[in-house]
Scaffold this motif. Structure first.
Motif, PDB file in Angstrom:
ATOM      1  N   ARG A 189       0.841  -1.203   0.000  1.00 31.35           N
ATOM      2  CA  ARG A 189       0.000   0.000   0.000  1.00 31.35           C
ATOM      3  C   ARG A 189       0.872   1.246   0.000  1.00 31.35           C
ATOM      4  N   THR A 190       0.460   2.221  -0.814  1.00 28.77           N
ATOM      5  CA  THR A 190       1.261   3.441  -0.957  1.00 28.77           C
ATOM      6  C   THR A 190       0.772   4.528  -0.015  1.00 28.77           C
ATOM      7  N   HIS A 191      -0.355   4.271   0.623  1.00 27.24           N
ATOM      8  CA  HIS A 191      -0.906   5.211   1.610  1.00 27.24           C
ATOM      9  C   HIS A 191      -1.836   4.425   2.543  1.00 27.24           C
ATOM     10  N   THR A 192      -2.249   5.053   3.652  1.00 30.57           N
ATOM     11  CA  THR A 192      -3.150   4.355   4.574  1.00 30.57           C
ATOM     12  C   THR A 192      -4.612   4.542   4.159  1.00 30.57           C
ATOM     13  N   SER A 193      -4.852   5.287   3.075  1.00 28.85           N
ATOM     14  CA  SER A 193      -6.230   5.573   2.643  1.00 28.85           C
ATOM     15  C   SER A 193      -7.072   4.320   2.364  1.00 28.85           C
ATOM     16  N   PRO A 194      -6.475   3.176   1.897  1.00 25.81           N
ATOM     17  CA  PRO A 194      -7.340   2.010   1.650  1.00 25.81           C
ATOM     18  C   PRO A 194      -8.129   1.557   2.881  1.00 25.81           C
ATOM     19  N   VAL A 195      -7.628   1.881   4.073  1.00 29.87           N
ATOM     20  CA  VAL A 195      -8.348   1.453   5.284  1.00 29.87           C
ATOM     21  C   VAL A 195      -9.638   2.269   5.462  1.00 29.87           C
ATOM     22  N   GLN A 196      -9.750   3.408   4.777  1.00 33.20           N
ATOM     23  CA  GLN A 196     -11.033   4.144   4.780  1.00 33.20           C
ATOM     24  C   GLN A 196     -12.135   3.235   4.260  1.00 33.20           C
ATOM     25  N   ILE A 197     -11.900   2.687   3.058  1.00 36.42           N
ATOM     26  CA  ILE A 197     -12.928   1.840   2.429  1.00 36.42           C
ATOM     27  C   ILE A 197     -13.131   0.554   3.239  1.00 36.42           C
ATOM     28  N   HIS A 230       5.717   6.132   7.498  1.00 37.98           N
ATOM     29  CA  HIS A 230       4.487   5.980   8.291  1.00 37.98           C
ATOM     30  C   HIS A 230       3.482   7.085   7.982  1.00 37.98           C
ATOM     31  N   GLN A 231       2.217   6.713   7.953  1.00 34.51           N
ATOM     32  CA  GLN A 231       1.174   7.717   7.754  1.00 34.51           C
ATOM     33  C   GLN A 231       0.101   7.555   8.820  1.00 34.51           C
ATOM     34  N   ILE A 232      -0.611   8.654   9.047  1.00 38.27           N
ATOM     35  CA  ILE A 232      -1.850   8.565   9.819  1.00 38.27           C
ATOM     36  C   ILE A 232      -2.951   9.171   8.971  1.00 38.27           C
ATOM     37  N   GLU A 233      -3.965   8.382   8.783  1.00 34.25           N
ATOM     38  CA  GLU A 233      -5.121   8.765   7.994  1.00 34.25           C
ATOM     39  C   GLU A 233      -6.239   9.105   8.961  1.00 34.25           C
ATOM     40  N   GLY A 234      -7.127   9.988   8.556  1.00 29.72           N
ATOM     41  CA  GLY A 234      -8.303  10.242   9.394  1.00 29.72           C
ATOM     42  C   GLY A 234      -9.546  10.219   8.528  1.00 29.72           C
ATOM     43  N   PHE A 270      -5.340  18.674  -5.041  1.00 29.37           N
ATOM     44  CA  PHE A 270      -6.151  17.630  -5.683  1.00 29.37           C
ATOM     45  C   PHE A 270      -5.783  16.252  -5.143  1.00 29.37           C
ATOM     46  N   PHE A 271      -6.794  15.499  -4.770  1.00 26.35           N
ATOM     47  CA  PHE A 271      -6.659  14.060  -4.521  1.00 26.35           C
ATOM     48  C   PHE A 271      -7.881  13.406  -5.140  1.00 26.35           C
ATOM     49  N   PRO A 272      -7.732  12.241  -5.769  1.00 29.92           N
ATOM     50  CA  PRO A 272      -8.888  11.641  -6.452  1.00 29.92           C
ATOM     51  C   PRO A 272     -10.032  11.308  -5.496  1.00 29.92           C
ATOM     52  N   PHE A 273      -9.697  11.075  -4.223  1.00 36.17           N
ATOM     53  CA  PHE A 273     -10.723  10.583  -3.291  1.00 36.17           C
ATOM     54  C   PHE A 273     -11.370  11.678  -2.455  1.00 36.17           C
ATOM     55  N   THR A 274     -10.960  12.934  -2.670  1.00 37.77           N
ATOM     56  CA  THR A 274     -11.623  14.039  -1.963  1.00 37.77           C
ATOM     57  C   THR A 274     -11.975  15.145  -2.947  1.00 37.77           C
ATOM     58  N   GLU A 275     -13.065  15.818  -2.660  1.00 37.39           N
ATOM     59  CA  GLU A 275     -13.505  16.938  -3.500  1.00 37.39           C
ATOM     60  C   GLU A 275     -14.385  17.873  -2.676  1.00 37.39           C
ATOM     61  N   LEU A 310      -0.192  18.166   5.895  1.00 37.42           N
ATOM     62  CA  LEU A 310      -1.041  17.039   5.467  1.00 37.42           C
ATOM     63  C   LEU A 310      -1.902  17.398   4.268  1.00 37.42           C
ATOM     64  N   GLY A 311      -2.492  16.326   3.693  1.00 38.60           N
ATOM     65  CA  GLY A 311      -3.493  16.488   2.641  1.00 38.60           C
ATOM     66  C   GLY A 311      -4.854  16.154   3.213  1.00 38.60           C
ATOM     67  N   CYS A 312      -5.894  16.809   2.708  1.00 35.24           N
ATOM     68  CA  CYS A 312      -7.222  16.564   3.277  1.00 35.24           C
ATOM     69  C   CYS A 312      -8.303  16.972   2.287  1.00 35.24           C
ATOM     70  N   GLY A 313      -9.532  16.749   2.659  1.00 35.30           N
ATOM     71  CA  GLY A 313     -10.631  17.176   1.796  1.00 35.30           C
ATOM     72  C   GLY A 313     -11.931  16.520   2.206  1.00 35.30           C
ATOM     73  N   MET A 314     -12.989  16.856   1.451  1.00 37.33           N
ATOM     74  CA  MET A 314     -14.300  16.243   1.688  1.00 37.33           C
ATOM     75  C   MET A 314     -14.369  14.961   0.858  1.00 37.33           C
ATOM     76  N   PHE A 336     -15.249  14.035   5.935  1.00 40.57           N
ATOM     77  CA  PHE A 336     -13.934  14.563   5.543  1.00 40.57           C
ATOM     78  C   PHE A 336     -12.864  13.539   5.846  1.00 40.57           C
ATOM     79  N   ALA A 337     -11.723  13.692   5.167  1.00 38.63           N
ATOM     80  CA  ALA A 337     -10.604  12.764   5.357  1.00 38.63           C
ATOM     81  C   ALA A 337      -9.314  13.566   5.343  1.00 38.63           C
ATOM     82  N   PHE A 338      -8.294  13.005   5.945  1.00 40.39           N
ATOM     83  CA  PHE A 338      -6.976  13.655   5.901  1.00 40.39           C
ATOM     84  C   PHE A 338      -5.906  12.585   6.034  1.00 40.39           C
ATOM     85  N   GLY A 339      -4.693  12.908   5.581  1.00 44.58           N
ATOM     86  CA  GLY A 339      -3.597  11.948   5.690  1.00 44.58           C
ATOM     87  C   GLY A 339      -2.288  12.693   5.873  1.00 44.58           C
ATOM     88  N   MET A 340      -1.493  12.226   6.844  1.00 44.89           N
ATOM     89  CA  MET A 340      -0.215  12.935   7.082  1.00 44.89           C
ATOM     90  C   MET A 340       0.952  11.960   7.218  1.00 44.89           C
TER      91      MET A 340
HETATM   92  N1  DAH Z   1      -3.239   9.464   0.714  1.00 43.43           N
HETATM   93  C1  DAH Z   1      -2.604  10.747   0.476  1.00 43.43           C
HETATM   94  C2  DAH Z   1      -1.124  10.527   0.209  1.00 43.43           C
HETATM   95  O1  DAH Z   1      -0.608   9.505   0.533  1.00 43.43           O
HETATM   96  C3  DAH Z   1      -2.759  11.639   1.677  1.00 43.43           C
HETATM   97  C4  DAH Z   1      -4.165  12.071   1.824  1.00 43.43           C
HETATM   98  C5  DAH Z   1      -4.596  13.239   1.237  1.00 43.43           C
HETATM   99  C6  DAH Z   1      -5.073  11.325   2.561  1.00 43.43           C
HETATM  100  C7  DAH Z   1      -5.911  13.660   1.352  1.00 43.43           C
HETATM  101  C8  DAH Z   1      -6.373  11.739   2.702  1.00 43.43           C
HETATM  102  C9  DAH Z   1      -6.774  12.921   2.099  1.00 43.43           C
HETATM  103  O2  DAH Z   1      -7.268  11.047   3.396  1.00 43.43           O
HETATM  104  O3  DAH Z   1      -8.077  13.324   2.232  1.00 43.43           O
HETATM  105  O4  DAH Z   1      -0.506  11.404  -0.324  1.00 43.43           O
END
Ligand code: DAH
Length: 370
Positions: A189-197, A230-234, A270-275, A310-314, A336-340
């Motif tokens: 996994r390239t980010h922790t975002s898959p655990v959202q789904i 390491h990342q922390i996703e929210g 821009f992130f594909p999963f937030t807008e 961090l990156g974030c969005g709706m 909303f989501a965020f990742g750092m």
């Molecule tokens: N997954 C992104 C990355 O690895 C970070 C991220 C950005 C996570 C925006 C999020 C988000 O949940 O809303 O660069």
């Protein structure tokens, strides 16, 4: 003078007895001199060695050299002597180990040996701090696999097949997956975002979760990159969650982490999963936002006074579509989501200038954070 085996001039009872008692006395005297294991070994060798040990010499000189008519008597004497010498040598073994017990005795009045106690690694410590801030806001912790499918890492996060954003992730793919349909192929996994789904598949809304974990990217290691980090996703999903909630939550979290003086600032991204998507900046907690340290330029914020954290969005409605059947109808819920990046924050927080130091396991470096 060390004992040497004499030649016998005659084989009378008395001269045999005299020679035997001199030999025993010499052996006793030498046994008493044994102080350590090395002494003991040379003592044993001197007396018992098959080749030219004293017993062998006695055999050769006193027995083989005896005239025919004295052989029997000499044989009895020599056998007695051998038995006695063997006893003495064995006893020397015992008395020597008693000596070494005394030498090994512990002085219990001396101070003990201090065993270093382990401490949290600075990255894990930072991770716990961040997770702790969100736990106080009522978030729970979710985790997921490091070896992930293309579906969870990309497709369900609204990266369509061949979307250019997949390239920017520099993915490490698991070998030998070509025969599978793309969505089933495995990767790190390239980010922790898959655990959202994954979490939304398991839990119905409302949810508030943070997701700490390791991620991998095909980046050559240098001072600011590591193929593992390491990342922390929210993720927060409920009815009527707005961008205002996102801003308020993250502003609070940044103040809790970096001090109540920091200011936050959102820039479109821009992130594909937030807008819409944004990057969050905080006023540089090294220079306080001035861009200067004394008369020197502030390096961590590149003199801008702001640091991207961090990156974030709706959450994009297309993401909710993948879990619509579990209560995530994008017409009814929002989130909303965020990742750092935790390692980057640890670097900034502790003023470390090379991320590699975190992963080399050098105790001299790590000790400083204990
Ligand atoms: N997954 C992104 C990355 O690895 C970070 C991220 C950005 C996570 C925006 C999020 C988000 O949940 O809303 O660069």
């Amino acid at each position: 003078m060390p004992y040497t085996v004499p030649k016998l001039n005659d084989y009378s009872q008395s001269s045999l007895a005299k020679a035997a008692s001199e030999c025993i006395a010499a052996c006793q005297a030498e046994a008493a001199q044994v102080r350590n294991d090395a002494d003991l070994k040379s003592f044993r060798d001197r007396w018992m060695a098959r080749k030219n040990g004293i017993l062998t010499q006695i055999n050769d000189l006193w027995l083989k050299g005896a005239p025919k008519d004295a052989k029997r008597e000499a044989g009895i004497r020599v056998n007695e002597l051998k038995a006695r010498i063997t006893e003495l040598v064995d006893a020397a073994h015992v008395s020597s180990s008693t000596d070494s017990l005394a030498a090994d005795a512990v002085d219990i009045t001396l101070p003990g040996i201090r065993r270093p106690i382990g401490a949290e690694h600075p990255v894990i410590k930072t991770m716990h701090e961040i997770v702790g801030v969100f736990q106080k806001l009522g978030y729970s912790v979710a985790e997921g696999p490091v070896v992930e499918t293309d579906y969870y890492n990309f497709e369900s996060l609204n990266f369509p097949p061949n979307h250019p954003a997949r390239d920017t992730q520099d993915t490490l793919f698991i070998a030998g997956q070509q025969s599978k349909p793309q969505r089933e192929r495995l990767l790190l996994r390239t980010h922790t975002s898959p655990v959202q789904i994954r979490t939304m598949e398991q839990m119905r809304p409302p949810i508030r979760i943070v997701i700490p974990g390791t991620v991998h990217r095909n980046d050559p290691p240098d001072a600011s990159h590591s193929p593992m980090f390491h990342q922390i996703e929210g993720l927060a999903v409920d009815t009527n969650i707005t961008f205002g909630d996102l801003k308020g939550t993250l502003d609070h979290a940044m103040k809790a982490l970096f001090g109540s003086n920091v200011k936050t600032h959102f820039r479109p991204s821009f992130f594909p999963f937030t807008e819409p998507s944004a990057e969050l900046y905080v006023t540089c907690f090294i220079c306080g936002g001035s861009g200067k340290r004394g008369s020197d330029p502030c390096r961590p914020c590149k003199q801008t006074g702001w640091i991207e954290v961090l990156g974030c969005g709706m959450v994009d409605p297309n993401v909710f579509e993948f879990v619509k059947d579990n209560g995530y109808d994008p017409k009814k819920v929002s989130g909303f989501a965020f990742g750092m990046g935790v390692d980057r924050l640890a670097l900034l927080k502790y003023g470390v200038d090379d991320i590699q130091l975190f992963f080399q396991g050098d105790v001299r470096f790590l000790q400083q954070f204990a």
